[in-house]
Design a protein around this motif. Structure first.
Motif, PDB file in Angstrom:
ATOM      1  N   THR A 251     -11.956   2.196   7.280  1.00 28.43           N
ATOM      2  CA  THR A 251     -11.853   3.220   6.248  1.00 28.43           C
ATOM      3  C   THR A 251     -12.729   4.393   6.660  1.00 28.43           C
ATOM      4  O   THR A 251     -13.887   4.200   7.052  1.00 28.43           O
TER       5      THR A 251
ATOM      6  N   ILE B 137      -2.694   2.842   5.329  1.00 29.73           N
ATOM      7  CA  ILE B 137      -2.324   2.404   3.977  1.00 29.73           C
ATOM      8  C   ILE B 137      -2.917   3.277   2.892  1.00 29.73           C
ATOM      9  O   ILE B 137      -2.608   3.109   1.719  1.00 29.73           O
ATOM     10  N   SER B 138      -3.792   4.207   3.255  1.00 30.54           N
ATOM     11  CA  SER B 138      -4.325   5.111   2.232  1.00 30.54           C
ATOM     12  C   SER B 138      -4.833   6.384   2.877  1.00 30.54           C
ATOM     13  O   SER B 138      -5.084   6.433   4.080  1.00 30.54           O
ATOM     14  N   GLY B 139      -4.951   7.427   2.082  1.00 32.73           N
ATOM     15  CA  GLY B 139      -5.615   8.643   2.515  1.00 32.73           C
ATOM     16  C   GLY B 139      -4.705   9.705   3.081  1.00 32.73           C
ATOM     17  O   GLY B 139      -5.149  10.824   3.334  1.00 32.73           O
TER      18      GLY B 139
ATOM     19  N   SER C 285      -8.680  11.707   0.069  1.00 31.86           N
ATOM     20  CA  SER C 285      -9.073  10.328  -0.245  1.00 31.86           C
ATOM     21  C   SER C 285      -9.424   9.604   1.044  1.00 31.86           C
ATOM     22  O   SER C 285      -8.992  10.013   2.119  1.00 31.86           O
ATOM     23  N   PRO C 286     -10.189   8.530   0.943  1.00 34.93           N
ATOM     24  CA  PRO C 286     -10.540   7.810   2.172  1.00 34.93           C
ATOM     25  C   PRO C 286      -9.297   7.316   2.909  1.00 34.93           C
ATOM     26  O   PRO C 286      -8.377   6.788   2.295  1.00 34.93           O
TER      27      PRO C 286
ATOM     28  N   THR D 283      -7.523   4.778   5.237  1.00 35.26           N
ATOM     29  CA  THR D 283      -7.654   3.394   5.701  1.00 35.26           C
ATOM     30  C   THR D 283      -6.479   3.047   6.596  1.00 35.26           C
ATOM     31  O   THR D 283      -5.328   3.318   6.245  1.00 35.26           O
TER      32      THR D 283
ATOM     33  N   PHE E 233     -10.584   2.048  -1.604  1.00 34.83           N
ATOM     34  CA  PHE E 233      -9.689   3.020  -0.961  1.00 34.83           C
ATOM     35  C   PHE E 233      -8.288   2.924  -1.556  1.00 34.83           C
ATOM     36  O   PHE E 233      -7.928   1.921  -2.166  1.00 34.83           O
ATOM     37  N   GLY E 234      -7.531   3.981  -1.354  1.00 39.38           N
ATOM     38  CA  GLY E 234      -6.151   3.988  -1.825  1.00 39.38           C
ATOM     39  C   GLY E 234      -5.884   5.047  -2.874  1.00 39.38           C
ATOM     40  O   GLY E 234      -6.817   5.646  -3.420  1.00 39.38           O
ATOM     41  N   GLN E 235      -4.617   5.292  -3.097  1.00 42.54           N
ATOM     42  CA  GLN E 235      -4.181   6.195  -4.145  1.00 42.54           C
ATOM     43  C   GLN E 235      -3.050   5.516  -4.926  1.00 42.54           C
ATOM     44  O   GLN E 235      -2.478   4.537  -4.450  1.00 42.54           O
TER      45      GLN E 235
ATOM     46  N   ALA F 199      -0.898   1.156   0.017  1.00 41.58           N
ATOM     47  CA  ALA F 199      -1.689   0.087  -0.590  1.00 41.58           C
ATOM     48  C   ALA F 199      -2.984   0.671  -1.130  1.00 41.58           C
ATOM     49  O   ALA F 199      -3.361   1.813  -0.835  1.00 41.58           O
TER      50      ALA F 199
END
Lengths: 363, 363, 363, 363
Positions: free
Chosen positions: A25, A67-69, A78-79, A81, C14-16, C21
């Motif tokens: 992350t 999967i994110s960010g 957003s972070p 990942t 983490f995530g949105q 995810a």
């Protein structure tokens, strides 16, 4: 463990050699940055196993899934990942070492830290495999830095007794960086490279392994970044580079060699070049008092020889508390140094990106 | 700047060479610990200038005044702050360098970081004088660790071309530690010490300076401390040791030498000794995978030669942006390495104390 | 963003709302702890949407997949990462709000922070959905704390104009905790609960929403934990509880009511009970000077009414920079407070677990 | 203890009520900022005891001596440290409380945390006196922020049963801020102020004390600062405000009152004013999703009544583990709220300054 690095750019690594997945992350990346996914994959490929005769035969695609960010390929603030599934795990290879620690691996110290519950499969979180998520984070930071005109490159300075020509200039061009990034075996002196490959082949034949040194340069780093005394550029870089398994020494500029020199031999005279202050030589490795001087950063990391060797070794049985002989089964690199090159670049990129981000906050 | 180090034991350094005072705040010390003030003063004396012919003639008492955190001589749980007044400052010595940065000092990088407002007097916060508060904190940590059975000692391994015998054992006794702590010139081989002193004297005569290496050992460190990947023992120790001015390299165990070895030459076999797991050799320097192995920690720090030399040097005038010649006025050590010995011990003590404290939280 | 909380137990979210995810990494958990996965799922179900008429109809399994940190169901010392796939996302619902920010949502401030690149889908990382990974981490901490004899429970103290009976005792039993954990609508006074449900139903009918207060108690917390001035129990708890979306106030013990009292009315007399020091009353909420007193911690968090209402509202078009009317499409809770109850428990558990872990390091 | 706050601006507080000195180190201030020392002294005077009938009669000059970080009156980039000598300490006043903890003070929890070694004199590091160094740091941050167009003001919203008019506008002028800063008793409604003073006088006569609420506004805060979920503006502000002794509740905008409202009553419509996005009302207190909205920040902190009252109280003897009666000797404020006003401003200034500095790093 302590799996996070950085302050304004914060990288958190997770996973073990044989957990369902490993990943990272990254918090603090600017919003609106589009990751060059193809470029990132190319970078990760440099670290991936199985590229040549000199590495382990374990093959994993190392395809990060974000999967994110991101929205599309672009950071949203957003972070970020990314995870990489562990698909080619063969835990049965590692049954013995749960009881008989491999010499100079982390098996024993992990056992003393976490007890019976440690993940002994493949070295758990101590595995070199954990450099994959580090390289995902570092690969993104490299792209960010490149946007700001900073470039980072590294080469194999030494493997066993064979030494490459060191970086010796302060005028690295794009072409130099691209050449090293594309080289299958990144050295400056092709002949030294051939001799290194021979040495590796010979060590493999002997069931033995080799250590080495990676040398890394970062250009375009503006003067004035780094936060001494405890987050100076040297502290920051060493702090993350020692997070790469097998690193036992880190030095900057002349490093340990400076110990044998006189001030008059180690000092770098200031000069004016093209209207800017520079130093005539770069023995200080671009860092003075923990703060960048505007000259290229020069970093060297020493890697010990892979502790996994085929030769039978002395160890102990933890359950029986008696001495025991160990022959390590399974696949292993006779020399991790070639694959460590992008890891050092990645680590340097993260440290510099974090320092640069903090620097901006005070301007 | 980034003047704090540590997580569970948190050390914050403040001050400049010519500010009214310098000092340190230590947060996280256990309550009820009685500081041996005489012992601390003796420790600080080892770092103090003016002890011998080989150091600068500036003399400061370096008497820390404890202004918080104690009731009598005993910690009460509140952060301990000690300050040291700067009494012997002669800022006029430093007028020139505000415009003409001294080669290989932090003058120029500090200027690029802080601009005209930087404290140019005596190197400001980049001065070696800032190791005094570090040694106050480290001296207290050394006492704390000793209570837990941990001892730390260091010696001069190298000055210029002269090399002392390295630490080569794993059975250091109290006597060994006391001898090194009391030595006026801490070496293992007295003859090497004499040659080092000659070399320093000769460098002084030549208006030049010398670098060197400090080697440090920590015994009694329990197996299992250190928090990889980013707060392993190597990361922690390097991170603080690079906070000592002039350090350009840090290595553990075989360090850079491991790069030239084979696994069979660098691995440490596990053995049973007195019912406990040990390693037959200690090439890993007591750290495996960032976690202590129970063997003595072996740390080496490379110091560059003092950049302040009497020989005239090339530099630039920042105001006129043109090249200029510089002769550095004033007093300066031809070699900081002897005074750096307790600094490395102090830094190591703080890092180990912090790691040990964190370790306790997970047991 | 700043997605990590804690020092010795470190939680990274983490995530949105509509990323592939969402998830959480927890670093610092002791090795050898077996997670009760069924218990964790039951805990997560309390936060899950779609449980009753009073919540949104979006349904997600919220099944965490543990991808690192476990061997079987047991922690191995490496950071524990769990991810939850976002399967039921319908981004098209959120097209309008990319241009017309929803009043009192984070749409506008996120736009000002991250610009066009922000993830506007479903509130991005500002979504209440991000409490799912918080509850995964908190659910594990609750299990850890229970092992140490600490219990945490919470109930709905207020929704709109309806108020439940406050916690008023210091002798909570296991039964009390179990009853609250199992209640579909956690209140102490069943009748108040019925009136709250009516109020929610009425608000839904009106296309409006309701705020409320969650009250949380933690028992078994040993006296002496918390690290003032900046990591006292109140700082720690407030710091994480304000990480739950919609929280606009946090208070401890008598809280804001103490402002209207005299010392003689607000002080808690010390008494001896069963050979131990206790306080006769608990107006201080178990925290004195930031440090736990041994009495139950009493925490209250105020939640604003869900800003998503069906009633048409005034807003602006960011692209046209002119005023605009907005009717928010899609599903939304008329009141998040019932689902917020386990979130407050989770947040409190993480904060207390972290403080307790740090505390152990100094004993 | 945990005596440091902040990330990019890092404040470390040290000292106890009766240690030789108290003080603060501020790391991360920009170089080249000239402190208005007269302005700082005027600010500190607002917190100083002995200004009126409503405060304790202890008188200390509270003159900070800056011992590092400045050249003249200007920051040089090194950490700024200021100390204040404790000259008017009368430790004998506090003999009894070492054994019999004062109800609702930190005496007992400190004893449980630090044992016999705690500093029981005057509350040690838990003393309200520790707000003096907080105000030094905050006073400097207020000056920094003012340079950037940010202003912070606070007033007494409530003391005991008497309530001042709340802030109700979003167009605060320089004059408003100056008037509050210069007021001897900062209220918006002079009549309420007179009644508050009567209430304090009456409480003093009764040997009792009063709590209250401080309301604070910050204008000029740009939209987009704050780092949710864990370093959002609410987390940051609460985290430091709970570091002020006696604070038991913190809320933003409508705060706890929002719990009783409907979305349609609590939402703030977006409007265009002078070409900029604003909200018609400011029930959200300038923070949405942890990020500033560009509207004034509205912060309220609840203070419990001073636990030191002259009325005899029930307590226990720690040495004899039996119940005991306690009459607290010595001087004490019947109401700390007037002196707490600048403390809340200082805390808010530090939190905002830190968030703003981090914000700059990502632009």
């Amino acid at each position: 463990m302590s799996s996070s690095y950085g302050k304004n750019i914060r990288v958190t690594i997770f996973g073990q050699s044989h957990s369902p997945a490993i990943g990272v992350t990254i918090d603090g990346l600017p919003a609106g940055f589009t990751i060059d996914q193809a470029g990132l994959r190319a970078f990760l490929l440099r670290r991936a196993p199985g590229r040549g005769e000199h590495t382990t035969s374990r093959r994993e695609p190392d395809e990060p899934e974000f999967i994110s960010g991101l929205v599309g390929e672009t950071t949203c603030g957003s972070p970020v990942t990314a995870i990489i599934r562990n698909t080619d795990a063969r835990p049965s290879d590692y049954d013995t070492i749960a009881d008989i620690p491999r010499p100079s691996h982390a098996d024993y110290s992990a056992y003393m830290k976490y007890g019976e519950s440690r993940d002994a499969r493949g070295g758990g979180a101590f595995s070199g495999r954990m450099t994959a998520p580090l390289c995902v984070a570092g690969g993104i930071c490299l792209q960010l830095l490149k946007n700001d005109g900073l470039r980072i490159a590294a080469h194999i300075l030494q493997i066993g007794g064979v030494r490459d020509r060191p970086f010796d200039r302060d005028d690295f061009s794009e072409k130099d960086f691209d050449a090293l990034a594309e080289a299958e075996f990144p050295v400056l002196d092709a002949d030294a490279g051939i001799r290194m490959l021979s040495a590796i082949k010979e060590a493999r034949r002997a069931g033995d392994s080799l250590g080495g040194i990676v040398e890394c340069v970062a250009t375009g780093v503006p003067a004035g970044i780094g936060d001494p005394p405890f987050d100076g550029m040297e502290n920051r870089l060493a702090s993350i580079i020692f997070g790469i398994p097998a690193v036992k020494g880190v030095e900057f500029g002349n490093g340990f060699a400076a110990a044998g020199l006189r001030g008059s031999e180690n000092n770098d005279a200031f000069v004016i070049r093209d209207g800017a202050v520079r130093t005539r030589t770069n023995r200080h490795g671009g860092i003075l008092g923990g703060v960048s001087s505007g000259m290229p950063l020069m970093i060297r990391a020493a890697f010990k020889p892979t502790p996994s060797i085929s030769i039978e070794q002395d160890s102990v049985s933890l359950s029986r508390m008696e001495e025991a002989r160990l022959t390590i089964p399974g696949r292993h690199d006779p020399c991790v140094v070639p694959r460590a090159v992008p890891c050092v670049e990645a680590a340097a990129a993260i440290a510099i990106c974090d320092a640069l981000t903090e620097h901006k906050s005070h301007v």
